[in-house]
Scaffold this motif. Structure first.
Motif, PDB file in Angstrom:
ATOM      1  N   UNK A 134       0.949  -1.042  -0.212  1.00 22.50           N
ATOM      2  CA  UNK A 134       0.156  -0.174  -0.144  1.00 22.50           C
ATOM      3  C   UNK A 134       1.179   1.638  -0.078  1.00 22.50           C
ATOM      4  N   UNK A 135       2.212   1.209   0.997  1.00 21.44           N
ATOM      5  CA  UNK A 135       2.675   1.748   0.837  1.00 21.44           C
ATOM      6  C   UNK A 135       4.022   2.217  -0.304  1.00 21.44           C
ATOM      7  N   UNK A 136       3.811   1.326  -1.207  1.00 23.36           N
ATOM      8  CA  UNK A 136       5.201   2.080  -1.853  1.00 23.36           C
ATOM      9  C   UNK A 136       4.431   2.473  -3.641  1.00 23.36           C
ATOM     10  N   UNK A 137       2.754   2.052  -4.116  1.00 29.25           N
ATOM     11  CA  UNK A 137       2.387   3.257  -4.825  1.00 29.25           C
ATOM     12  C   UNK A 137       2.630   5.090  -4.871  1.00 29.25           C
ATOM     13  N   UNK A 138       2.987   4.756  -2.956  1.00 33.80           N
ATOM     14  CA  UNK A 138       2.399   6.558  -2.854  1.00 33.80           C
ATOM     15  C   UNK A 138       3.710   6.675  -3.123  1.00 33.80           C
ATOM     16  N   UNK A 139       4.279   5.868  -2.126  1.00 30.43           N
ATOM     17  CA  UNK A 139       6.173   6.092  -2.747  1.00 30.43           C
ATOM     18  C   UNK A 139       6.767   6.772  -3.974  1.00 30.43           C
ATOM     19  N   UNK A 140       5.399   6.027  -4.538  1.00 32.61           N
ATOM     20  CA  UNK A 140       6.542   6.485  -6.256  1.00 32.61           C
ATOM     21  C   UNK A 140       5.530   7.734  -6.137  1.00 32.61           C
TER      22      UNK A 140
END
Length: 540
Positions: free
Chosen positions: A203-209
């Protein structure tokens, strides 16, 4: 059965719309808290999910009206002054008109509410599809298909966060889509928080991108063009009703006041001025285009002061005027030195109930309700307006009048049609008598600068006069509102060929994507079996 949610249930879900509306207002100017925008969307997603569980059309309709009313009252309460000033009606009728406006002004949320209820009423949609595909797409579609008197987009809730707003390089609709998607990811992460920290990564990886892409845009080096020196005049001309036009003393004093302010700007300039700029309605009702038509607005005094300012400063003058050219036109005009030739660009996007009356031919009694409404006709798409700087270089700007800055599609079309080095917006917010409205109106220019990749210079008759660079950062301190003022701006322009994903591709790819995702979720999800059908199947 495994529990999917730690989020508490609410006995009266409609009460949730009040804090959502308050957070909505805190995300916009004058507060500009992007965190409030994210929390607003989080609660709105939760409320929408509750609506789908009820699957009640009447409640969905009532929720749409209630949310529209609450958003208008908390964020756009200043519209009350506009309705009162334009209608010229008494307290009772003005309140009635405001209530009607409030009920329907933010009807776009109905696309989200009704769309969600419709899909989940007919299909069994997984939580991941609902939050990650369906909802962000419905929000984007609502921005696309719902025209508003004063346009507001979901992406506007995030325009005051310098890093996150860089996503507007793809368009404000995409900024809204990505923001809704990011909040949806956090929402789903919250639902599965019992599974441990390791479950957070997807869930956090796309936001990091998204953050990484925004950081890249923020760090981008944009090749600069010529630096020019602008003088921005804020004459603080009060809004004028029709009867003022016949008041010769008021008109004479206004013309003289504007002329004196122009002379002061020329006299006090620390360096040669490349462009002298007067805002919309500095001198109301009048124009410099001679016409034999009985409705002509031609004023020799207006002609005299504009020519005098140009000749004294040897500088092009940009100003606003009302002219009669096959009808009443709201014009942005540039008067060139030496030749004293004028070029005009007529306003294309007119303000309903302010500059024209919708449906007036079919409903002529509307004129009695809105006697102050003008009768302008729109112009056509034209070339950028050019001028020569003191160093002899020829530059151009994309001219926008007032309300036009609120429309991303329109501004994009103007820049695509005729690229320029910067955008110039002349505006008049005096009718609203509100600093909140002025700040919200100015805030729209922040996103237009990012979308277009060009500086936006905003000159307002009573304020806010300001400017934004291609990252949406303010380039000068705001001049004091509702006071006479002069602002000097050293403006670094960009190359005329400067482009962004929004200018290159427009909004169409993302809109087609949203439609595809909605249909994908609908047809991918199995049909929903109603409870009475389940009962019959068990009995059989």
């Amino acid at each position: 059965m495994r529990k999917h949610s730690k989020i508490p249930q609410i006995k009266y879900p409609l009460l949730l719309l009040l804090p959502v509306a308050i957070l909505f207002s805190l995300a916009l100017e004058p507060f500009g808290f992007a965190s409030a925008g994210f929390l607003c969307v989080f609660l709105l997603l939760y409320f929408t999910k509750l609506l789908t569980e009820k699957s009640n059309w009447k409640q969905t309709f009532f929720a749409t009206l209630l949310f529209s009313s609450l958003v208008t009252v908390t964020s756009f309460y200043w519209i009350w002054n506009t309705i009162r000033n334009i209608s010229g009606q008494g307290m009772g009728i003005s309140i009635l008109l405001f209530i009607v406006y409030a009920l329907v002004s933010f009807y776009k949320v109905g696309v989200v509410f009704f769309g969600s209820v419709f899909v989940t009423k007919n299909r069994t949609v997984k939580n991941s599809d609902f939050f990650l595909l369906l909802l962000p797409s419905l929000f984007l579609v609502s921005d696309w298909i719902c025209p508003m008197v004063f346009p507001v987009y979901w992406g506007d809730l995030f325009r005051n966060q310098i890093l996150w707003r860089q996503m507007a390089k793809f368009g404000t609709e995409v900024l809204g889509f990505v923001s809704i998607l990011s909040v949806s990811l956090l929402y789903l992460m919250f639902l599965k928080s019992k599974q441990g920290i390791k479950s957070y990564f997807p869930y956090l990886f796309p936001i990091f991108c998204f953050f990484s892409l925004n950081l890249y845009f923020l760090a981008e080096t944009i090749p600069q063009g010529t630096n020019i020196h602008l003088a921005l005049l804020q004459p603080n001309t009060s809004y004028a009703k029709r009867e003022i036009r016949e008041d010769q003393v008021w008109m004479t004093n206004t013309i003289q006041s504007v002329y004196d302010l122009g002379l002061e700007a020329i006299r006090n300039a620390s360096k040669p001025i490349d462009l002298l700029i007067l805002p919309e309605s500095s001198i109301p009702f009048l124009g410099t285009l001679d016409s034999k038509n009985p409705n002509s607005t031609y004023s020799k005094s207006f002609v005299d002061i504009t020519r005098s300012l140009v000749q004294i400063s040897n500088t092009p003058l940009v100003f606003n005027e009302l002219v009669w050219d096959l009808g009443s036109r709201n014009s942005l005009t540039i008067l060139h030195p030496i030749t004293l030739v004028s070029e005009r660009r007529y306003k294309q996007v007119l303000l309903p109930f302010g500059e024209y009356l919708p449906w007036e031919t079919k409903l002529p009694w509307l004129r009695n309700l809105f006697p102050e409404t003008s009768n302008h006709i729109p112009g056509e798409l034209t070339e950028a307006l050019g001028f020569q700087t003191k160093t002899g270089e020829v530059l151009s700007f994309s001219p926008l009048i007032c309300y036009e800055i609120l429309y991303p599609d329109f501004v994009g079309n103007v820049v695509r049609h005729s690229p320029s080095e910067f955008i110039l917006n002349l505006t008049n917010d005096s009718w609203f008598e509100s600093q909140t409205e002025a700040k919200q109106h100015a805030g729209a220019g922040r996103l237009r600068s990012i979308e277009s990749g060009r500086p936006v210079v905003r000159v307002a008759v009573t304020g806010i006069t300001t400017a934004f660079d291609p990252w949406g950062r303010e380039m000068m301190g705001d001049l004091q509102t509702f006071q006479k003022a002069i602002g000097y701006l050293d403006l670094p322009t960009v190359e005329k060929g400067r482009t962004t994903p929004f200018i290159q591709f427009g909004p169409s790819p993302w809109r087609f994507m949203a439609i595809f995702l909605i249909f994908f979720v609908f047809f991918r999800s199995p049909p929903r079996i109603l409870s009475h059908k389940k009962k019959n199947e068990i009995e059989i």
